[in-house]
Design an enzyme around this catalytic site. Structure first.
Site, short mmCIF file in Angstrom:
data_model
loop_
_atom_site.label_atom_id
_atom_site.label_comp_id
_atom_site.label_asym_id
_atom_site.label_seq_id
_atom_site.Cartn_x
_atom_site.Cartn_y
_atom_site.Cartn_z
NE ARG A 299 -0.65 8.50 -6.00
CZ ARG A 299 -1.16 7.65 -5.10
NH1 ARG A 299 -0.96 6.35 -5.23
NH2 ARG A 299 -1.89 8.09 -4.11
CG HIS B 146 -0.98 11.28 0.01
ND1 HIS B 146 -1.77 11.71 -1.04
CD2 HIS B 146 -1.27 9.97 0.19
CE1 HIS B 146 -2.50 10.69 -1.48
NE2 HIS B 146 -2.22 9.63 -0.75
CD GLN C 104 -5.18 8.98 2.66
OE1 GLN C 104 -5.16 8.35 1.63
NE2 GLN C 104 -6.12 8.78 3.58
CG ASP D 185 2.24 5.74 5.01
OD1 ASP D 185 1.64 4.78 4.47
OD2 ASP D 185 2.79 6.65 4.36
CB CYS E 31 -3.05 6.80 3.80
SG CYS E 31 -1.42 6.14 3.38
NE ARG F 211 -7.41 10.30 -0.82
CZ ARG F 211 -6.44 9.72 -1.51
NH1 ARG F 211 -5.94 8.58 -1.12
NH2 ARG F 211 -5.93 10.30 -2.60
N1 NVA Z 1 3.75 6.75 1.95
C1 NVA Z 1 3.05 5.91 1.00
C2 NVA Z 1 1.64 6.37 0.84
C3 NVA Z 1 0.84 5.54 -0.14
C4 NVA Z 1 -0.53 6.07 -0.35
C5 NVA Z 1 3.77 5.92 -0.32
O1 NVA Z 1 4.19 6.98 -0.77
O2 NVA Z 1 3.94 4.84 -0.91
N1 CP Z 2 -3.94 6.12 0.15
C1 CP Z 2 -3.71 6.18 -1.17
O1 CP Z 2 -3.30 7.19 -1.73
O2 CP Z 2 -3.96 5.02 -1.83
P1 CP Z 2 -3.59 4.68 -3.34
O3 CP Z 2 -2.10 4.58 -3.42
O4 CP Z 2 -4.27 3.36 -3.59
O5 CP Z 2 -4.12 5.76 -4.23
#
Ligand code: NVA
Ligand code: CP
Length: 321
Positions: A117, A144, A147, A240, A280, A308
């Site tokens: 990540r 992502h 997800q 989101d 998500c 997930r």
């Molecule tokens: N768009 C959000 C998704 C978090 C799982 C982010 O990147 O923070």
């Molecule tokens: N939806 C998701 O990726 O959650 P986290 O940021 O908690 O991993």
């Protein structure tokens, strides 16, 4: 238990592949991954051991925070008989300037797959290019995909199908979720509409590719500034956060820009009566979605979070087994 469709093994070669974005997979492969996820979910629910990855190790690099991704990958590896190692970029040498390519080559000598990540999508591509083991994208600024595979599983479970449904995403069209939803929806024959303010529309290249992919599966893509138009007769409503990880400094400006893009009762009246709501998570109640909607009867966000685990176990099993 859901039957796993028997498909030509020559067409479906997963072993050793990376999982960087859904556009790298064919519709058949994505549907197959969902079938495997359902099968693994059934085994887990029945309490039947399924140690397909006994002795295998997943290295998990995190340059951003996580609750769901970290826990679901770690638990998933354990349930598959393997092990996961949490590698915070703050603690490993990557955070002190060791190159991505050296990190990829070193980790390839120890572990069987890497989940990462991070911020830049190019970093994940560089890691995958230099690793000799599968690399899984656990979120970048651009995509992502794990997800969205879980989202597709959730939609399929609640609606009994994917092809022919209409998915509407309201909010930041230029973020990882919007992009992966675009790629995922058109692979499985869902129509997708995205409503975002100008300046926050999805990436042009991803959109063009999605439109093209949709011509093969019968999906349509609508990008608009008008949330009411986008949500009309939608089966699935998604949003989101307005400020993703790394965009904290823009939060105030984004709050204003997205004011008219909140998913609330008034907007959802235009969706189909039996629509489902996905997010998500983490969510900001009162910003991108009201508590009434996310905690209301149409919301399936906790099934989505659970999925997930099952979707990622399918990815791990297929890439590593
Ligand atoms: N768009 C959000 C998704 C978090 C799982 C982010 O990147 O923070
Ligand atoms: N939806 C998701 O990726 O959650 P986290 O940021 O908690 O991993």
């Amino acid at each position: 238990m859901a039957e796993v469709i028997q498909l030509n093994e020559e067409i479906l070669q997963f072993k050793g592949k990376d999982f960087l974005q859904l556009s790298d997979y064919t519709p058949e492969e994505i549907l197959y991954m969902l079938d495997v996820a359902k099968e693994l979910k059934a085994l887990q629910k029945q309490g039947k051991p399924h140690p397909y990855l006994a002795g295998k190790v997943l290295g998990m690099i995190f340059e951003k925070s996580s609750t769901r991704t970290r826990v679901s990958f770690e638990v998933g590896m354990l349930q598959l008989g393997g092990h996961a190692i949490f590698l915070s970029s703050k603690d490993i040498q990557l955070g002190r300037g060791e190159t991505i390519s050296d990190t990829a080559k070193v980790l390839s000598r120890y572990v069987d797959a890497i989940m990462i990540r991070t911020f830049s999508h190019a970093s994940v591509e560089e890691l995958a290019f230099n690793a000799t083991i599968p690399v899984i994208n656990g979120l970048t600024d651009l995509q992502h995909p794990t997800q969205v595979l879980a989202d597709l599983l959730t939609i399929q479970e609640h609606k009994g199908k994917l092809a022919g449904l209409k998915l509407c995403y309201v909010g930041d069209g230029n973020n990882n979720m919007a992009h992966s939803l675009l790629e995922g929806a058109v692979k499985v024959g869902m129509d997708i509409s995205i409503a975002s303010p100008s300046g926050y529309l999805p990436d042009g290249t991803i959109t063009e590719k999605a439109i093209k992919a949709g011509t093969e599966t019968g999906s349509t893509v609508m990008i608009t500034n008008d949330p009411v138009k986008a949500i009309q007769d939608a089966d699935v409503v998604v949003t989101d956060v307005w400020a993703s990880m790394g965009q904290e400094a823009e939060a105030g400006e984004r709050l204003k820009a997205f004011e008219a893009y909140q998913v609330n009762e008034a907007l959802c009246k235009h969706a189909k009566e039996d629509y489902i709501f996905l997010h998500c998570l983490p969510a900001h109640r009162g910003e991108e979605v009201t508590a009434e909607i996310i905690d209301g009867p149409h919301s399936v966000v906790f099934d989505e979070a659970e999925n997930r685990l099952h979707a990622q176990k399918a990815i791990l099993k297929l890439l590593l087994n």
